[in-house]
Enzyme design. Structure first.
Site, short mmCIF file in Angstrom:
data_model
loop_
_atom_site.label_atom_id
_atom_site.label_comp_id
_atom_site.label_asym_id
_atom_site.label_seq_id
_atom_site.Cartn_x
_atom_site.Cartn_y
_atom_site.Cartn_z
N ASP A 77 41.38 28.42 41.89
CA ASP A 77 41.67 28.49 40.46
C ASP A 77 43.14 28.88 40.30
OD1 ASP A 77 41.79 31.23 40.81
OD2 ASP A 77 40.18 31.71 39.41
N CYS A 84 40.03 32.20 44.86
CA CYS A 84 40.24 32.64 43.49
C CYS A 84 40.79 34.06 43.59
CB CYS A 84 38.97 32.52 42.64
SG CYS A 84 37.58 33.55 43.13
N THR A 138 39.38 37.06 43.56
CA THR A 138 38.61 37.87 44.51
C THR A 138 38.01 37.04 45.64
OG1 THR A 138 36.62 37.54 43.22
CG2 THR A 138 37.93 39.51 42.72
N HIS A 186 28.07 32.56 63.97
CA HIS A 186 26.65 32.89 63.76
C HIS A 186 26.03 32.17 62.56
CE1 HIS A 186 26.41 36.94 66.18
NE2 HIS A 186 26.93 35.92 66.89
N HIS A 215 20.92 31.43 66.56
CA HIS A 215 21.60 31.37 65.26
C HIS A 215 21.26 30.07 64.52
CE1 HIS A 215 23.65 34.92 66.51
NE2 HIS A 215 24.14 34.32 67.57
C1 RB5 Z 1 40.35 34.93 37.18
O1 RB5 Z 1 40.98 35.88 36.41
C2 RB5 Z 1 39.36 35.59 38.12
O2 RB5 Z 1 38.23 36.02 37.42
C3 RB5 Z 1 38.97 34.66 39.23
O3 RB5 Z 1 40.11 34.25 39.92
C4 RB5 Z 1 38.05 35.21 40.30
O4 RB5 Z 1 38.51 36.44 40.78
C5 RB5 Z 1 36.62 35.24 39.98
O5 RB5 Z 1 35.75 35.51 40.82
#
Ligand code: RB5
Length: 146
Positions: free
Chosen positions: A12, A69, A71, A102, A137
């Site tokens: 993203d 993204c 996180t 695995h 596995h």
């Molecule tokens: C975008 O702000 C953020 O929510 C996205 O990049 C991600 O971290 C979502 O899981």
């Protein structure tokens, strides 16, 4: 793994720079990179990008995928909704190797707001250089697929 070494990348808006750095890094290692973008920084929706990359892997067009993204979590959740996809979020190299060895992961997710560039490239290298071990596995991966 197939000889064609074709890998899909997507993210993203939160991970454009890191995705492009990873794309260059992987291409330098001889992979054919399919980079689905985006390339402009407008806010976008990670489920769309996770699904698009996952479908390239599930269809066999690409052997592996790397998605990002902020996180790594949201785009991973979206990718794992596509049948045949096994995607893990990794913030360390041990886990990145183990999800191949695995879990036979076919996609890796990274959080651009979690890890720095150097660690992210090491995570990518660990993922790409590990091989599925099969055996007990494989039984467990078959259970996931069932
Ligand atoms: C975008 O702000 C953020 O929510 C996205 O990049 C991600 O971290 C979502 O899981």
């Amino acid at each position: 793994m197939s000889d064609s070494k074709r890998i899909v990348l997507s993210s993203d808006h939160a991970a454009i720079d890191l995705r492009q750095t990873i794309a260059r890094h992987i291409a330098d290692k001889g992979w054919e990179v399919v980079d689905l973008g985006p390339t402009t920084p407008e806010s976008t929706h990670y489920p769309l990008h996770g699904q698009a990359a996952a479908e390239r892997v599930a269809s066999g067009d690409c052997q592996l995928g790397i998605i990002l993204c902020g996180t790594g979590q949201g785009i991973m959740m979206a990718a794992n909704k596509v049948k045949g996809i096994r995607c893990g979020v990794c913030s360390d190299t041990f886990s990145a190797a183990m999800i191949r060895q695995h879990n036979n992961a076919n996609m890796l997710s990274i959080g651009s707001r979690v890890v720095g560039e150097g660690l992210a490239l090491s995570i990518v290298d660990a993922f790409l250089s590990a091989e599925f071990e099969g055996g007990r596995h494989a039984t467990r991966v078959d259970m996931i697929e069932a």
